[in-house]
Design a protein around this motif. Structure first.
Motif, PDB file in Angstrom:
ATOM      1  N   HIS A 104     -50.114 140.432  -9.257  1.00 48.05           N
ATOM      2  CA  HIS A 104     -49.360 139.368  -9.203  1.00 48.05           C
ATOM      3  C   HIS A 104     -50.081 138.083  -9.250  1.00 48.05           C
ATOM      4  O   HIS A 104     -51.032 137.815  -8.735  1.00 48.05           O
ATOM      5  N   GLU A 150     -43.394 133.435  -2.751  1.00 48.82           N
ATOM      6  CA  GLU A 150     -43.042 134.205  -3.905  1.00 48.82           C
ATOM      7  C   GLU A 150     -42.993 135.633  -3.789  1.00 48.82           C
ATOM      8  O   GLU A 150     -42.249 136.536  -4.190  1.00 48.82           O
ATOM      9  N   GLY A 210     -45.212 145.491  -0.493  1.00 48.64           N
ATOM     10  CA  GLY A 210     -45.107 144.241  -0.910  1.00 48.64           C
ATOM     11  C   GLY A 210     -45.929 143.246  -0.267  1.00 48.64           C
ATOM     12  O   GLY A 210     -46.163 141.961  -0.624  1.00 48.64           O
ATOM     13  N   ARG A 213     -38.479 140.962  -1.526  1.00 46.37           N
ATOM     14  CA  ARG A 213     -36.922 141.010  -0.679  1.00 46.37           C
ATOM     15  C   ARG A 213     -37.127 141.017   0.741  1.00 46.37           C
ATOM     16  O   ARG A 213     -36.303 141.382   1.274  1.00 46.37           O
ATOM     17  N   ARG A 267     -40.272 136.709  -1.649  1.00 44.51           N
ATOM     18  CA  ARG A 267     -39.211 136.738  -2.338  1.00 44.51           C
ATOM     19  C   ARG A 267     -39.097 138.158  -3.402  1.00 44.51           C
ATOM     20  O   ARG A 267     -38.012 138.978  -3.434  1.00 44.51           O
ATOM     21  N   ARG A 268     -40.156 138.365  -4.094  1.00 44.71           N
ATOM     22  CA  ARG A 268     -40.126 139.591  -4.891  1.00 44.71           C
ATOM     23  C   ARG A 268     -39.914 140.786  -4.168  1.00 44.71           C
ATOM     24  O   ARG A 268     -39.480 141.994  -4.545  1.00 44.71           O
TER      25      ARG A 268
END
Length: 665
Positions: free
Chosen positions: A296, A488, A416, A494, A491-492
């Motif tokens: 990422h 970010e 995540g 969720r 957000r990726r």
């Protein structure tokens, strides 16, 4: 208990500010220390050793002194100290240190006076000190009644401070500190009675307007003043004297000086007439260290920013053969005094700096260029000269926040959450520290508070124009990039932005702060919720932002832990100012350079937030009892990041820089 030596050392750490010198002590007057003077008429004068630049430090100083003297703030008279680091200690205002550094000295100065007054009353009554107490400007005893401070001045002055114990008022007994009173100068400011540097008027004053270089680094070649009329002098300004260069036109009024400046005809040489800020950003991007091989990644480009205080740069100087007097809004009166003395070749005792109120500073008033312009002009004509910058001067000849490019990368786990990070940066040093090492930039900027290990690597390129301190300095860039990147990643994944960060904070002091802000602003249907944090200046701050579907912020909740909140309304004002600066820079404000010159000229094109862009802002104080922390710059970086992240979430677009809604550079 605070001993005498402990107080003297503490007082030297720094306190507040000055403009009206106190006369020598007269009969019936007592000066227990450099900050206080009491008299037999009942007057109490507090000397403010540090200047006021809009952050409210003298209100806090007044509250500190009033609390320890057991009087109301309204019972105090104030004078601003002149620049004199030998007498008052460090006087600079910056780094969000003012309240941190002045709390103990001011409280101790006032507590010393109170304890001496109580001891004087006890001796007069012939009772133990512990049976007496101070309240409402008097010493009280259950049987003997009360004695006013005014009646005890001479007795207290005769007591050796080394013979008494000085105790500070414990927090449960505070009557002033922690209260919700407003600023001591609010009425004067809103009614126009307050006097700023630009309002200075001294006898025989002249005004100077400066024709400045038309492109970056340009040097004056020729000047034709044959068409200039109605002025007293035209003076070349040599950059070797600490100014930016150019030609000063000196007249009896601002209007005449500006007309004279407009009539000058000058030619220029050197510099970088083809400079372009877009090319500078590309150069920085090419210099960013190679990224770690993590899955990422994101890159953020951050622009030049001007300070844009409401009061443009100005200073008034009267240079005489034996020294000089200066009146000016300044963040460093003692430092300016020393630099002017060195320039004039006189002892610093021959230079007096009178700090005035300042209509904003944000780091710009540490600089000496506008001060030296006034000194050079006054020396040239032998009269007091006030240099006044126009708004266009102020915007186009600032010391700007450096540009920077940030490349962040992370390895994440199955949920995540980042488990390893890298932050690679290319930026410029500050002009006052041209040889500053990358480690210093990292120390100032990288305040990553989460339990994610990683590396920060910094490449420093020579700055192609003047750079300087800007609110939050490098943290305003590092924290913005780091928190936008976390946003970010959330957000990726969720994930909720608040919960995502709470899972990364461990036992951090930030945890209750973020939890409080998140609880206050809960998710709502039809809105997005973003968050960001900062742990800096000995304080903690969490910002939670709500935005509508267009990314426009509608509500902001800021939770702040400064240890102990001394002045709640002042805390709220500082945080609100940081949030509005963030709204301004995230949604439009930037400085661009084309054809070697700054394009923006004033608030008409330097897109600072208007009142209709201001979201609803709520500030929560979350006291932890930790040592007093700093505040003035704390909330800007997380506020900017949370606003940008909310915009990204609402629009489904990643943040790539600042501002978010137009090309950077």
């Amino acid at each position: 208990m605070i001993g005498r030596r402990g107080f003297l050392v503490g007082a030297g750490v720094g306190v507040l500010a000055v403009s009206v010198p106190l006369p020598a002590l007269a009969a019936g007057e007592w000066e227990p220390n450099v900050l206080l003077r009491l008299d037999s008429a009942g007057g109490i004068t507090l000397t403010l050793p540090r200047p006021e630049t809009g952050q409210g430090v003298r209100t806090v100083a007044a509250m500190l002194a009033a609390e320890e003297l057991a009087v109301d703030v309204a019972d105090l008279r104030f004078v601003q100290a002149p620049g004199d680091t030998q007498r008052y200690g460090p006087q600079s205002i910056g780094g969000s240190r003012s309240v941190q550094q002045m709390t103990v000295p001011v409280r101790t100065a006032a507590a010393t006076a109170r304890c001496l007054l109580v001891a004087a009353a006890a001796r007069r009554w012939g009772v133990p000190v512990e049976t007496c107490h101070a309240r409402d400007g008097a010493v009280h005893h259950r049987r003997h009644g009360r004695l006013r401070y005014a009646d005890l001045v001479d007795d207290a002055a005769a007591i050796d401070p080394a013979t008494i114990e000085v105790t500070l008022t414990p927090r449960p007994r505070w009557r002033v500190l922690g209260g919700r009173g407003g600023r001591i100068d609010a009425r004067d400011i809103v009614t126009g009675r307050a006097r700023y540097g630009i309002d200075v008027r001294v006898p025989d004053r002249r005004v100077a307007a400066v024709l400045r270089p038309p492109w970056i680094g340009a040097r004056l070649d020729t000047v034709d003043d044959s068409a200039v009329t109605g002025v007293e002098a035209v003076v070349r300004l040599d950059p070797a004297t600490g100014v930016q260069g150019g030609v000063a036109v000196i007249a009896t009024s601002t209007a005449a000086a500006l007309r004279g400046r407009a009539a000058l005809r000058a030619t220029w040489t050197g510099g970088t007439p083809n400079a372009d800020s877009r090319a500078w950003l590309d150069q920085l991007a090419a210099a960013v260290p190679a990224p770690e091989p993590f899955a990422h990644t994101a890159t953020y480009r951050l622009p030049l920013l001007a300070h844009a205080p409401m009061e443009p740069m100005n200073a008034t100087a009267h240079v005489r053969p034996d020294g000089a007097t200066l009146w000016m809004p300044t963040q460093d009166p003692g430092g300016h005094r020393d630099r002017v003395a060195a320039f004039l070749g006189v002892d610093r005792a021959a230079v007096r700096v009178e700090p005035t109120l300042s209509g904003g500073a944000f780091g710009r008033r540490f600089e000496t260029d506008f001060v030296m312009e006034a000194v050079v002009c006054s020396r040239a004509v032998g009269k007091p000269v006030q240099v006044v910058w126009t708004r266009d001067d102020d915007t186009r000849h600032d010391s700007y926040r450096p540009m920077s490019v940030h490349r962040l990368s992370a390895e994440v786990d199955g949920s995540g959450l980042p488990v390893r990070r890298a932050h690679d940066v290319a930026t410029w040093p500050l002009s006052i520290f041209p040889a500053m090492p990358p480690d210093l930039v990292r120390l100032i900027g990288d305040q990553f508070p989460y339990t994610v290990p990683g590396d920060v690597r910094i490449a420093l390129l020579p700055a192609p124009l003047r750079t300087g301190f800007w609110r939050a300095v490098y943290a305003g860039q590092f924290v913005y990039a780091e928190e936008c990147f976390l946003g970010e990643l959330a957000r990726r994944a969720r994930a909720d932005q608040v919960d995502f960060r709470l899972r990364l904070l461990g036992e951090s002091r930030l945890r209750p702060v973020l939890a409080a802000a998140g609880e206050r602003l809960r998710p709502r249907r039809g809105r997005v919720r973003a968050a960001a944090c900062a742990l800096d200046y000995g304080s903690a701050c969490a910002i939670v932002v709500e935005a509508d579907r267009t990314g426009t912020p509608t509500r902001v909740v800021a939770a702040v832990d400064v240890g102990t909140t001394l002045h709640p309304s002042g805390l709220r004002a500082q945080v609100e100012g940081c949030v509005l600066d963030a709204v301004s820079t995230v949604f439009g404000a930037q400085v661009t350079v084309r054809d070697g010159a700054v394009v923006e000229s004033s608030f008409r094109d330097y897109a600072w937030a208007r009142i209709d862009q201001a979201p609803d802002i709520e500030v929560l104080a979350v006291d932890s009892g930790a040592p007093i922390g700093g505040l003035g710059e704390l909330a800007y970086p997380p506020a900017a990041a949370a606003l940008a992240t909310a915009w990204s979430m609402a629009r489904g677009e990643p943040v790539t820089g600042m501002p978010v809604n137009r090309p950077v550079g």
